[in-house]
Design a protein around this motif. Sequence first.
Motif, PDB file in Angstrom:
ATOM      1  N   ARG A  93       0.240  -3.177  -8.349  1.00 19.88           N
ATOM      2  CA  ARG A  93      -0.833  -3.014  -7.428  1.00 19.88           C
ATOM      3  C   ARG A  93      -0.227  -2.683  -6.067  1.00 19.88           C
ATOM      4  NH1 ARG A  93      -5.827  -4.319  -8.358  1.00 19.88           N
ATOM      5  NH2 ARG A  93      -5.295  -5.177 -10.483  1.00 19.88           N
TER       6      ARG A  93
ATOM      7  N   ALA B  23      -3.811   0.655  -3.072  1.00 18.06           N
ATOM      8  CA  ALA B  23      -4.336   2.070  -3.122  1.00 18.06           C
ATOM      9  C   ALA B  23      -5.922   1.764  -3.539  1.00 18.06           C
ATOM     10  CB  ALA B  23      -3.751   2.810  -4.143  1.00 18.06           C
ATOM     11  N   TYR B  24      -6.756   2.542  -2.730  1.00 17.31           N
ATOM     12  CA  TYR B  24      -8.116   2.593  -3.234  1.00 17.31           C
ATOM     13  C   TYR B  24      -8.588   4.361  -3.468  1.00 17.31           C
ATOM     14  CZ  TYR B  24     -13.303   2.600  -2.162  1.00 17.31           C
ATOM     15  OH  TYR B  24     -14.585   2.964  -2.428  1.00 17.31           O
TER      16      TYR B  24
ATOM     17  N   VAL C 178      -5.202   0.769  -9.444  1.00 17.20           N
ATOM     18  CA  VAL C 178      -5.977   1.224  -8.153  1.00 17.20           C
ATOM     19  C   VAL C 178      -7.618   0.789  -8.155  1.00 17.20           C
ATOM     20  CG1 VAL C 178      -6.755   3.537  -7.133  1.00 17.20           C
ATOM     21  CG2 VAL C 178      -4.501   3.319  -8.162  1.00 17.20           C
TER      22      VAL C 178
ATOM     23  N   LEU D   1      -1.863   7.143  -5.011  1.00 16.09           N
ATOM     24  CA  LEU D   1      -1.321   5.412  -4.674  1.00 16.09           C
ATOM     25  C   LEU D   1      -1.196   5.264  -3.187  1.00 16.09           C
ATOM     26  CD1 LEU D   1       1.924   5.375  -7.387  1.00 16.09           C
ATOM     27  CD2 LEU D   1      -0.762   4.737  -7.300  1.00 16.09           C
TER      28      LEU D   1
ATOM     29  N   THR E 202      -5.899   4.633   0.875  1.00  9.55           N
ATOM     30  CA  THR E 202      -6.415   3.336   0.996  1.00  9.55           C
ATOM     31  C   THR E 202      -7.900   3.361   1.440  1.00  9.55           C
ATOM     32  OG1 THR E 202      -5.674   3.107   3.445  1.00  9.55           O
ATOM     33  CG2 THR E 202      -4.118   2.363   1.524  1.00  9.55           C
TER      34      THR E 202
END
Length: 255
Positions: A127, A130-131, A161, A240, A243
């Motif tokens: 984890r 990331a978004y 993600v 990755l 955000t």
Amino acid sequence: MRIGLFATCLGDTLFPDAVQATAILLTRLGHDVVFPPGQTCCGQMHINTGYQREPVPLVRNFAYGFGDASIEAVVMPSGSCAGSVRHQHRIVADRYGDAELRAGVDAVAAKTYELSELLVDVLRVTRVGAYFPHRVTYHPTCHSLRMLRVGDKPLQLLRAVEGIDLVELPGADSCCGFGGTFALKNAETSTAMLSDKTDSITATGAEVCTAGDSSCLMHIGGGLSRIRSGTRTLHLARILAATRTTPDVLTEASV
């Protein structure tokens, strides 16, 4: 950790965003990313086409540039280049090098990783903050799958993600048909393989096809563009590195 970043030829000339994303991601995770300025090609292209003596200077330069003891790990956004460093460099050094080159090659190969390997196996993280709120499918490239044996490490990272809709790619382990000079020397076969791959990607309804190699994404992206599929290609590192506070990479002009 002090990490040496290798850009690769494609990263340097065509896809610098994947290299930049790798640096941004690792820096965000708290690591010191360094970029040895004398780096050049790893020599993979020469070796794969049968010219094993010619890349000796490239192999020596790589071993010298990343052999600095302060560099604890070497990372590159490319499974094929990582595979070359870890496996092919020793072949070249054994046949055409000397004891010093063999020692240097071994030392650097032992600390060289493709991005997903470094994150999961070395840094012990999946984890990464990331978004990416998009429907994504993942293509495992041949060198990462068969030479490096990264397994599901990229998928572990993608599953973590936030916001992602990750869909399985039918026939994922089939080659896309690129294979470097294979696509040039065997164009008809390569095109047929690419057609199968783009059909599978289109069937997923994904907005994005991702992978760990810009070379394969270049090949796949060209095929998807020609059939006007609406699916775009994006390197794993860029997903990755995305955000909530960074611009949505799918709105950018270049992917």
